[in-house]
Design a protein around this motif. Structure first.
Motif, PDB file in Angstrom:
ATOM      1  N   ILE A   1       0.629  -1.321  -0.017  1.00  0.00           N
ATOM      2  CA  ILE A   1       0.059  -0.062  -0.119  1.00  0.00           C
ATOM      3  C   ILE A   1       0.902   1.263  -0.109  1.00  0.00           C
ATOM      4  O   ILE A   1       1.741   1.676   0.883  1.00  0.00           O
ATOM      5  N   GLY A   2       0.634   1.984  -0.891  1.00  0.00           N
ATOM      6  CA  GLY A   2       1.346   3.257  -1.182  1.00  0.00           C
ATOM      7  C   GLY A   2       1.618   3.977  -2.369  1.00  0.00           C
ATOM      8  O   GLY A   2       0.798   3.420  -3.227  1.00  0.00           O
ATOM      9  N   GLU A   3       2.353   5.096  -2.537  1.00  0.00           N
ATOM     10  CA  GLU A   3       2.497   5.845  -3.801  1.00  0.00           C
ATOM     11  C   GLU A   3       3.639   6.161  -4.177  1.00  0.00           C
ATOM     12  O   GLU A   3       4.599   6.211  -3.141  1.00  0.00           O
ATOM     13  N   GLY A   4       3.886   6.437  -5.462  1.00  0.00           N
ATOM     14  CA  GLY A   4       5.474   6.736  -5.729  1.00  0.00           C
ATOM     15  C   GLY A   4       5.575   6.959  -7.267  1.00  0.00           C
ATOM     16  O   GLY A   4       4.567   6.695  -7.821  1.00  0.00           O
ATOM     17  N   PRO A   5       6.703   7.022  -7.618  1.00  0.00           N
ATOM     18  CA  PRO A   5       6.765   7.485  -9.227  1.00  0.00           C
ATOM     19  C   PRO A   5       6.446   6.347 -10.085  1.00  0.00           C
ATOM     20  O   PRO A   5       6.640   5.140  -9.571  1.00  0.00           O
ATOM     21  N   GLY A   6       6.344   6.562 -11.363  1.00  0.00           N
ATOM     22  CA  GLY A   6       6.062   5.296 -12.070  1.00  0.00           C
ATOM     23  C   GLY A   6       6.886   4.443 -12.350  1.00  0.00           C
ATOM     24  O   GLY A   6       6.465   3.092 -12.438  1.00  0.00           O
ATOM     25  N   GLU A   7       8.117   4.936 -12.082  1.00  0.00           N
ATOM     26  CA  GLU A   7       9.272   3.542 -12.257  1.00  0.00           C
ATOM     27  C   GLU A   7       9.399   2.566 -11.029  1.00  0.00           C
ATOM     28  O   GLU A   7       9.577   1.450 -11.441  1.00  0.00           O
ATOM     29  N   ALA A   8       9.099   3.195  -9.955  1.00  0.00           N
ATOM     30  CA  ALA A   8       8.898   2.485  -8.718  1.00  0.00           C
ATOM     31  C   ALA A   8       7.766   1.529  -8.944  1.00  0.00           C
ATOM     32  O   ALA A   8       7.853  -0.071  -8.582  1.00  0.00           O
ATOM     33  N   VAL A   9       6.611   1.901  -9.265  1.00  0.00           N
ATOM     34  CA  VAL A   9       5.430   1.040  -9.536  1.00  0.00           C
ATOM     35  C   VAL A   9       5.925  -0.147 -10.526  1.00  0.00           C
ATOM     36  O   VAL A   9       5.449  -1.340 -10.412  1.00  0.00           O
ATOM     37  N   ALA A  10       6.617   0.249 -11.591  1.00  0.00           N
ATOM     38  CA  ALA A  10       6.822  -0.574 -12.813  1.00  0.00           C
ATOM     39  C   ALA A  10       7.727  -1.656 -12.078  1.00  0.00           C
ATOM     40  O   ALA A  10       7.575  -2.942 -12.409  1.00  0.00           O
ATOM     41  N   ARG A  11       8.677  -1.178 -11.197  1.00  0.00           N
ATOM     42  CA  ARG A  11       9.522  -2.160 -10.840  1.00  0.00           C
ATOM     43  C   ARG A  11       8.868  -3.435  -9.681  1.00  0.00           C
ATOM     44  O   ARG A  11       9.251  -4.385  -9.760  1.00  0.00           O
ATOM     45  N   ILE A  12       7.849  -2.539  -8.922  1.00  0.00           N
ATOM     46  CA  ILE A  12       7.446  -3.698  -8.350  1.00  0.00           C
ATOM     47  C   ILE A  12       6.536  -4.792  -8.805  1.00  0.00           C
ATOM     48  O   ILE A  12       6.518  -5.882  -8.482  1.00  0.00           O
ATOM     49  N   ARG A  13       5.810  -4.154 -10.091  1.00  0.00           N
ATOM     50  CA  ARG A  13       5.039  -5.074 -10.798  1.00  0.00           C
ATOM     51  C   ARG A  13       5.949  -6.260 -11.533  1.00  0.00           C
ATOM     52  O   ARG A  13       5.579  -7.296 -11.674  1.00  0.00           O
ATOM     53  N   SER A  14       7.009  -5.630 -12.085  1.00  0.00           N
ATOM     54  CA  SER A  14       8.105  -6.698 -12.361  1.00  0.00           C
ATOM     55  C   SER A  14       8.586  -7.853 -11.316  1.00  0.00           C
ATOM     56  O   SER A  14       8.697  -8.890 -11.751  1.00  0.00           O
ATOM     57  N   LEU A  15       8.717  -7.311 -10.007  1.00  0.00           N
ATOM     58  CA  LEU A  15       9.082  -8.146  -8.958  1.00  0.00           C
ATOM     59  C   LEU A  15       7.954  -9.161  -8.755  1.00  0.00           C
ATOM     60  O   LEU A  15       8.148 -10.444  -8.734  1.00  0.00           O
TER      61      LEU A  15
END
Length: 409
Positions: free
Chosen positions: A257-271
């Protein structure tokens, strides 16, 4: 907005019982021009002391001398607020010299305004702790220092030549407040501080209660964080551990749960995809604070295996919601839970530790929730704002009395 600080000081003096003036120095103050993200931990303390006249100098280090600035907001939400952008090179280069300049600038301001603080509270022991020490000496004020483990540990390790100065600051301080209970022993070893003048100062959370009733949880582990700091928060290891636990966590999902830049979201989805956890690890957007507290209450567990977390307000928030926690040893809330079995402490970065901890929290969840309910009174005594502020007020009164600065200034 309350009365001006000059009026407050003058009124108290006329009555012969002037309230002590507290000067706060903080590099982690949520001021009106501070760019996100920044904690409001110091604000929460200051907010509860507005019956005392207070001056807050919110410090922001800049590495470009052209960006140096001094902005006086006047009386702001019950305190005199200054935002001071000061020059200092990175990596603590020239720390003492830069903090001397900071102290000189603040000292000139106080003298010009006719303000003499009774308490100087530096909200870090290193860095602005040096400026606080210099100002306390100049104005014969009592010095308070907060010890925040993350930054203090880095400085003690990387700046051994500063240790004699820090030992002197610790000797001269009227009070040392340990925000990071986990770093207390190392701090004492480096500074030789007298433990009798130290106390804990946990960050203030909004949901403490002396009675915690267990509830039937949803099959979900939650992990709230700023997505700008997923490595510091240990999210890659948490996802790997969740995958490694396999069938022992069958039917349980993990919510980030949280917010952040698009690159962080993309990295989490990749993980998530790399571990084959689509549909089981869910990425949820930022929640307002009240909604998050309510969401914590119904979760199986809250897991945040952070690295070098100074305190981590979400840990006590989860516990007061009745939810067991996974936290890291030598970080965060470690040291506040001594003698209590209300969560699992793991070694930072250790995926097998985290996986085993998640399994324990899920398989023994009812027992953990019952122990949290039984320990509610102890948690309240250690972490409730009322208790913290009462100790802080007592320290202010004692320091002023010992310093002999009550009514003659």
């Amino acid at each position: 907005m309350g009365m001006s600080h000059a009026a407050a000081i003058g009124e108290g003096a006329a009555e012969g019982n002037r309230r002590p003036l507290i000067l706060h120095l903080s590099s982690d103050y949520l001021d009106p021009i501070r760019p996100p993200p920044i904690t409001d931990a110091v604000v929460r303390l200051v907010d509860r002391m507005t019956d005392h006249p207070q001056i807050v100098v919110s410090l922001q280090r800049v590495i470009d001398p052209r960006r140096i600035a001094w902005r006086d907001f006047g009386d702001f939400e019950g305190r005199r607020l200054i935002v001071y952008r000061y020059f200092a090179p990175p990596f603590g280069i020239g720390m003492a010299a830069c903090q001397f300049v900071v102290a000189r600038r603040i000292g000139r301001f106080l003298a010009a305004e006719g303000l003499r603080p009774d308490i100087v509270h530096s909200h870090r022991f290193t860095f602005e702790g040096i400026a606080g020490w210099l100002l306390a000496r100049r104005f014969r004020a009592a010095l308070f220092c907060s010890m925040r483990g993350e930054v203090e540990r880095k400085v003690f390790r990387s700046k051994p030549t500063y240790r004699p100065l820090f030992r002197r600051i610790a000797r001269d301080a009227a009070r040392i407040f340990h925000v990071s209970a986990w770093y207390r022993r190392d701090f004492e070893r480096h500074t030789g501080v007298d433990r009798q003048k130290t106390d804990f100062l946990p960050n203030i959370v909004f949901n403490p209660t002396p009675s915690i009733a267990p509830v039937a949880p949803r099959p979900v582990i939650v992990s709230p964080m700023s997505l700008r700091a997923i490595d510091k928060k240990g999210l890659p290891e948490l996802i790997a551990a969740f995958a490694g636990a396999g069938d022992r966590l069958a039917g349980v999902s993990l919510e980030v749960i949280g917010e952040g830049p698009g690159e962080a979201v993309a990295r989490i989805r990749s993980l998530i995809a790399a571990h084959g956890l689509e549909g089981r690890v869910l990425l949820r957007d930022f929640m307002p604070h009240a909604a998050l507290l309510d969401h914590l209450r119904g979760a199986l567990a809250m897991a945040l295996p952070s690295h070098q977390e100074t305190f981590g307000m979400v840990y006590p928030e989860a516990l007061f919601a009745g939810t067991p926690i996974l936290h890291t040893l030598g970080s965060g809330i470690d040291g506040y839970l001594d003698g209590l079995d209300v969560g699992v402490g793991v070694r930072p970065g250790n995926v097998s530790d985290i996986a085993a901890g998640l399994v324990r929290l899920v398989e023994d969840n009812a027992a953990y929730r019952a122990r949290i309910a039984a320990a509610a009174g102890i948690l309240y005594d250690r972490l409730a704002p009322e208790r913290t502020i009462a100790r802080y007020r007592a320290a202010v009164a004692e320091a002023v009395s010992r310093n002999g600065v009550a009514s003659d200034r």
